[in-house]
Design an enzyme around this catalytic site. Sequence first.
Site, mmCIF file in Angstrom:
data_model
loop_
_atom_site.group_PDB
_atom_site.id
_atom_site.type_symbol
_atom_site.label_atom_id
_atom_site.label_comp_id
_atom_site.label_asym_id
_atom_site.label_seq_id
_atom_site.Cartn_x
_atom_site.Cartn_y
_atom_site.Cartn_z
ATOM 1 N N GLU A 168 0.817 -1.219 0.000
ATOM 2 C CA GLU A 168 0.000 0.000 0.000
ATOM 3 C C GLU A 168 0.850 1.269 0.000
ATOM 4 O O GLU A 168 0.762 2.092 0.922
ATOM 5 C CB GLU A 168 -0.949 0.014 1.205
ATOM 6 C CG GLU A 168 -1.892 -1.165 1.251
ATOM 7 C CD GLU A 168 -3.003 -1.017 2.295
ATOM 8 O OE1 GLU A 168 -2.960 -0.063 3.094
ATOM 9 O OE2 GLU A 168 -3.924 -1.850 2.297
ATOM 10 N N GLU A 367 -4.938 -8.892 1.094
ATOM 11 C CA GLU A 367 -5.563 -8.509 2.358
ATOM 12 C C GLU A 367 -7.041 -8.271 2.122
ATOM 13 O O GLU A 367 -7.433 -7.692 1.107
ATOM 14 C CB GLU A 367 -5.013 -7.183 2.929
ATOM 15 C CG GLU A 367 -3.664 -7.251 3.571
ATOM 16 C CD GLU A 367 -3.209 -5.896 4.134
ATOM 17 O OE1 GLU A 367 -4.066 -5.104 4.593
ATOM 18 O OE2 GLU A 367 -1.999 -5.644 4.104
HETATM 19 C C1 BG6 Z 1 -4.115 -2.161 5.471
HETATM 20 C C2 BG6 Z 1 -2.692 -2.286 5.930
HETATM 21 O O1 BG6 Z 1 -4.296 -0.816 5.149
HETATM 22 O O2 BG6 Z 1 -5.147 -2.408 6.339
HETATM 23 C C3 BG6 Z 1 -2.518 -2.835 7.327
HETATM 24 O O3 BG6 Z 1 -1.858 -2.943 5.015
HETATM 25 C C4 BG6 Z 1 -3.657 -2.398 8.217
HETATM 26 O O4 BG6 Z 1 -1.266 -2.452 7.797
HETATM 27 C C5 BG6 Z 1 -4.959 -2.933 7.633
HETATM 28 O O5 BG6 Z 1 -3.487 -2.774 9.541
HETATM 29 C C6 BG6 Z 1 -6.206 -2.625 8.456
HETATM 30 O O6 BG6 Z 1 -6.384 -1.265 8.630
HETATM 31 P P1 BG6 Z 1 -6.363 -0.609 10.057
HETATM 32 O O7 BG6 Z 1 -6.126 0.833 9.827
HETATM 33 O O8 BG6 Z 1 -7.701 -0.859 10.658
HETATM 34 O O9 BG6 Z 1 -5.268 -1.238 10.827
#
Ligand code: BG6
Length: 462
Positions: A168, A367
């Site tokens: 990202e 993810e």
């Molecule tokens: C993604 C990232 O943006 O989402 C992670 O690669 C992140 O590092 C995940 O933890 C979930 O988002 P957040 O902000 O709720 O932790």
Amino acid sequence: MSMEYKFPEGFWWGSATSATQIEGAANEGGKGENIWDHWFQTEPNRFFENVGPETTSDFYHWYKTDIQLMKEIGHNSFRMSISWSRLIPGGRGEVNQEAVSFYNRVIDELIANDIEPFVNLFHFDMPLALQKEGGWENREVTDAFEVYAQEAFRLFGDRVKKWFTFNEPIVPVEGGYLYDFHYPNVVDGKRAAQVAYHTMIAHAKAVRAFRKSQAKDGTVGIILNLTPSYPRSQHPADLKAARIADLFFNRSFLDPAVLGYYPQELAELLREHGQLPETKQSDKALLESGKVDMLGVNYYQPRRVKAKEHMPNLHGPFMPDWFFDNYEMPGRKMNPYRGWEIYEKGMYDIMMNLKKNYHNIPSFISENGMGVQDEARFAVDGEIQDDYRIDFIQEHLKWLHQAIEEGCNAKGYHLWTFMDNWSWMNAYKNRYGFLSVDLDTQERTMKKSAHWFSVVSKNNGF
Ligand code: BG6
């Protein structure tokens, strides 16, 4: 059991995480400081309940247990990142042998358990020493990144065959240089554009290093958070708003990473507003050679936009939001804890876009996941009954399956995340894991979704 959604043979089932979010041991094992350590020391109140990155889920000490648990719940692959400031504490210069030993042990343990390690080089965690030199604003930092990548391929590339340069990369641009949710908390469109551009230069240099390395029989990729832009309506003004949001938030990285060049329309927009970054003549060829073999897609939420309601303040800092407003669609389905819309079909739309406009590049869901607050309230006999997470995953997988049926090249699905981890400013507010982590004892406990996932993985579908 009759199965409706069967996935292609060899499908990757697993999860993803990042170094700073699980390792802990921030001041141990010779690790140097990164921007998160520093920001927490200087402004702890920016982090949910003042919880910082020093301990997190202590994977540094628990990795053997964790890898056993991964195996138990059906992982055949796992994405982690290397902490640059652990491997090379000053960002450039000497390699830390304790870090080499730690990552060797983790990689070997994964492989011994038939879990393929997918390794990412940069997940938001700039070494502090390099941030002091200007971070990604400074072109010299891209050379330091190339050396770091070279070292990683040299040290681990005999066993690791799936590499990623960045996770990202737009997030540090947004957080650190536009919207004030990452260090160094700069708000400046032109500097943001420079950071974004240098990130892609660093990426291309790492790809160049990869092609010459012992890992070159593997694949090199990048992981992008793609947020499809849906217009409020088919009115030309709404369509234009969606197209520009897509340029800024998706195509700014997707086009150079997969096609090897930037969208003309984006460059023109930046030029018109005096926001173009500094570039070099030779960059064209460099970017062209940075095309990836494989794309990781992080998908959490769509972006809905509409034409602007009001004129932007042209005296304020330049923002992508000068061209669109976010649109709250009535009746949208929400994850209220994270404040993100849930729109499962978005995953299908991304995949079909890759098929149509990005030569159906090999990809996977790197993810996807659902962060929920106070999950302990769902525990029955000590096990969190996270049916909402099972539903969330299942509904997304159905759309992914549909895209595969229609010919898209998706090779796997990784959940964010294996066990509850530390989430930047939100720290441990929202929990995403298949396993919960008790922060006082570090005890790991499977949630209901962990058992469910092991069956899905074993059956290669559901
Ligand atoms: C993604 C990232 O943006 O989402 C992670 O690669 C992140 O590092 C995940 O933890 C979930 O988002 P957040 O902000 O709720 O932790």
